[in-house]
Write an enzyme that holds these catalytic residues in place. Structure first.
Site, PDB file in Angstrom:
ATOM      1  N   CYS B  87     -11.570  38.180  43.612  1.00 26.51           N
ATOM      2  CA  CYS B  87     -12.249  37.137  42.825  1.00 26.51           C
ATOM      3  C   CYS B  87     -12.375  37.522  41.357  1.00 26.51           C
ATOM      4  CB  CYS B  87     -13.661  36.887  43.346  1.00 26.51           C
ATOM      5  SG  CYS B  87     -13.807  36.658  45.104  1.00 26.51           S
ATOM      6  N   HIS B 104     -19.848  33.592  44.257  1.00 25.38           N
ATOM      7  CA  HIS B 104     -18.822  32.952  45.075  1.00 25.38           C
ATOM      8  C   HIS B 104     -19.284  32.955  46.527  1.00 25.38           C
ATOM      9  CE1 HIS B 104     -15.219  31.852  47.066  1.00 25.38           C
ATOM     10  NE2 HIS B 104     -14.857  33.061  47.417  1.00 25.38           N
ATOM     11  N   GLU B 133     -33.416  14.387  43.828  1.00 24.11           N
ATOM     12  CA  GLU B 133     -34.241  15.165  42.909  1.00 24.11           C
ATOM     13  C   GLU B 133     -33.607  16.512  42.579  1.00 24.11           C
ATOM     14  OE1 GLU B 133     -36.791  14.324  41.223  1.00 24.11           O
ATOM     15  OE2 GLU B 133     -37.665  16.207  40.559  1.00 24.11           O
ATOM     16  N   HIS B 190     -12.457  26.480  51.524  1.00 25.43           N
ATOM     17  CA  HIS B 190     -12.711  27.867  51.142  1.00 25.43           C
ATOM     18  C   HIS B 190     -14.180  28.108  50.773  1.00 25.43           C
ATOM     19  CE1 HIS B 190     -11.243  31.466  48.459  1.00 25.43           C
ATOM     20  NE2 HIS B 190     -12.486  31.614  48.810  1.00 25.43           N
TER      21      HIS B 190
END
Lengths: 230, 230, 230, 230
Positions: B87, B104, B133, B190
């Site tokens: 990542c 993530h 809200e 994912h």
């Protein structure tokens, strides 16, 4: 066997006798070992550590542990107050295939998936799903390097349940023969056996599969298909 | 690099190396980082702290942390036993847009929302919802003051998944170009990347979005529309 | 106001400044105050303790607390780093009706119930359900002795959401006028305000209502009616 | 009765006064005793320990406990600040049948199952399910050795709720007469009473039944039948 207490005495939290207790407490919170169901076993060299039958899995202590010699299949330690787990031959089947840890859960998502597969694809079908990132949490298979890819279809065999847990052994072994790359076998109306080369891999695969099963059940509720995406 | 241990040694619980561990343990309990999935990165000045790949996120220790120099993109600290997170380029893309923290997750609600949007609105649609809200938990956009209002429509872009996580980078960057006010990008099948100016804002936005996604899935089950209310 | 630190310093876990922190940590785990949403206020004699706006509710410390004089409505303590809660006038409305504690949640079950009532019974309808044991967890009304009985129909008014939380005050007050026995007001697409004579009663009523809302949503999914049983 | 404090003072976590507190805290996290609902009682020799009425079950302390003499049905200890549980006669009914522990929950899954049975099979039907591994967590019946088998059909009687909990006693006793092997009685729109020879068995049976009820509700949502499998 009273002289074998040293087998379960260690300050190391990653010692199998301690590790199984910690894992089972976690699995209880995940709903995997409710009502004394499920179990976990770790193979450490030629010794196998096994959680006993019929105990509250979140409350186990190292002194509750059975220890077996993998070569002779004889108990090195057998707590007098407990019965050995009926899952023992199933854990051994996984260890015979090279596993270092085997986890058995009664996860409701696993049970529901076995029912949905039977209804929609028949008794002979395995669970199949594709194109989910979490599939990458599952290894390619014994002796193969690395994990499944995003475009690999995940297939988990399903065997029929039997009245006595130990009688699952031969069909579990057959399923492993038929699906030599699998690290898990679903048991209809019962749960799942998941293993891995070590505790880390067994737990990661068990969590990944449970995540996928839960997602698969929610997909069914929403009318979303498991396979054959465009 | 062994002389850089001081980068991850601190008694302060809000030090990035400690903070990431605490956050990931919490995210595990929320089901966001099951099976070693997901990750978290914090930018502290010109240093970036990143959780490693393939570790059990609830068990991380500060010593597991990678540290990168934001300017040179070189690792200042690289634990020998771990692989850097795939990542990382995606976290960098967020940091390039001014983020101080990027989370993530593999949240099932995020995954289900990407499937429902595809089925009901097509592959090019983003996730849109209005009049909740909790939308007020999301910022108006980079450089803008304050948060979305109750009558603002929340739009989160969705990008297609790729076999290798790092290959998501260009489509994530394109999505940010197209939706310059977004603090999050969904990845089909994912999960999601969510960021914010600091840890507090990233976490608040990640929690708010996950709440909204769960609500959106339940609304679909009950036949309630996401937009175009009278 | 720096001389008023004593107002929030106590070793007693039931002191309002400590109690609000403990309650909000619990409410976070129940999903009621995700993403800095929701809040809690306790009235102790003529002092009102209020959780601040925009903070992570599970991480609050007593030093985060606002303290207001109920008679003068002036702040006795105002943490410089925080903003007062926009819920403050709504908490005051409950305290004006004799409440000792008021809890505001963004519970998803509460939000879904407001959507289902609107769809099935119209915008002017309140939430109504009957013949559930848990209804007995709700008081009969201010100044009345005891709780609702199993055959009493539970009615919770619903008000429309507004862009600014403080603008809910007049419609909340109107709802209390119209339903003088209610200890709670639902806010469409937003959540709920629940109060009670003291912390124990407010929490019990909030938990009981949330239980009932969750059950009501599941009943809708299964096609089971909320009222008019034979 | 002030001289009976010794009855609830013990360092032993398995002492009934301590054990009930620990169990109820766990049951709160399972959603079984929300909003002061539900309760638990342990019989220790000829003494019965009972959680009081109307208290927050996750916060109980040993000093909150009522203690009753099983033979005379007189209170040996009665905390002045609490009311005795309205479940007391129902707990006694279980103890009269040889139970050592009785658990009463307001589990939503139990409530939903009572509604689904009524709708699909009528008011006189009991809950029936078969071929789930977890059925093996339930005993064959009082005085019988061992647990139900995988092919045994699980039957749990359902009684109608009454305005006052103590008025359930006669119908609970009738249900036990009619189903002498049962360790549990469902109460429509209310919850369940589950007992066992000791705490371990009562808890295991309560967890196993709750697991089965949750699974049964999910099966209904997915259109899967409870019985009459091929």
């Amino acid at each position: 066997m009273s002289d074998n207490e040293h087998l379960i005495q260690s300050e190391d939290p990653t010692h199998p006798a301690n590790h199984i207790c910690e894992l089972c407490a976690k699995f209880y919170n995940l709903g995997w070992v409710t009502g004394t169901g499920g179990g976990t076993s770790i193979k450490n060299g030629d010794k196998i550590y096994i959680a006993p039958s019929g105990v509250q899995k979140e409350l186990m202590k190292p002194t509750d542990m059975f220890v077996m010699d993998f070569n002779t299949k004889e108990y090195l330690r057998k707590p007098q107050t407990h019965k050995p787990s009926a899952c023992t031959p199933l854990f051994l089947a996984a260890f015979n295939k090279g596993a270092g840890c085997c986890i058995h859960t009664h996860s409701q998502w696993a049970v529901l998936v076995t029912l949905l597969v039977e209804r929609d694809f028949g008794k002979d079908a395995c669970f199949e799903i594709e194109q989910l990132e979490q599939i990458k949490g599952i290894g390619k298979g014994r002796g193969k390097t690395g994990n499944l890819g995003y475009y690999d279809r995940l297939k988990i065999p399903i065997i029929e349940n039997t009245p006595h847990e130990e009688d699952l052994t031969s069909s579990l072994e057959e399923a492993i023969e038929k699906y030599p790359d699998t690290y898990a076998v679903l048991v209809r109306r019962h749960g799942i056996y998941v293993w891995g080369d070590n505790v880390h891999k067994a737990k990661t695969q068990c969590e990944s599969l449970d995540y996928i099963f839960q997602l698969a059940v929610e997909m069914k509720k929403l009318g979303l298909p498991w396979t054959n995406m465009k």
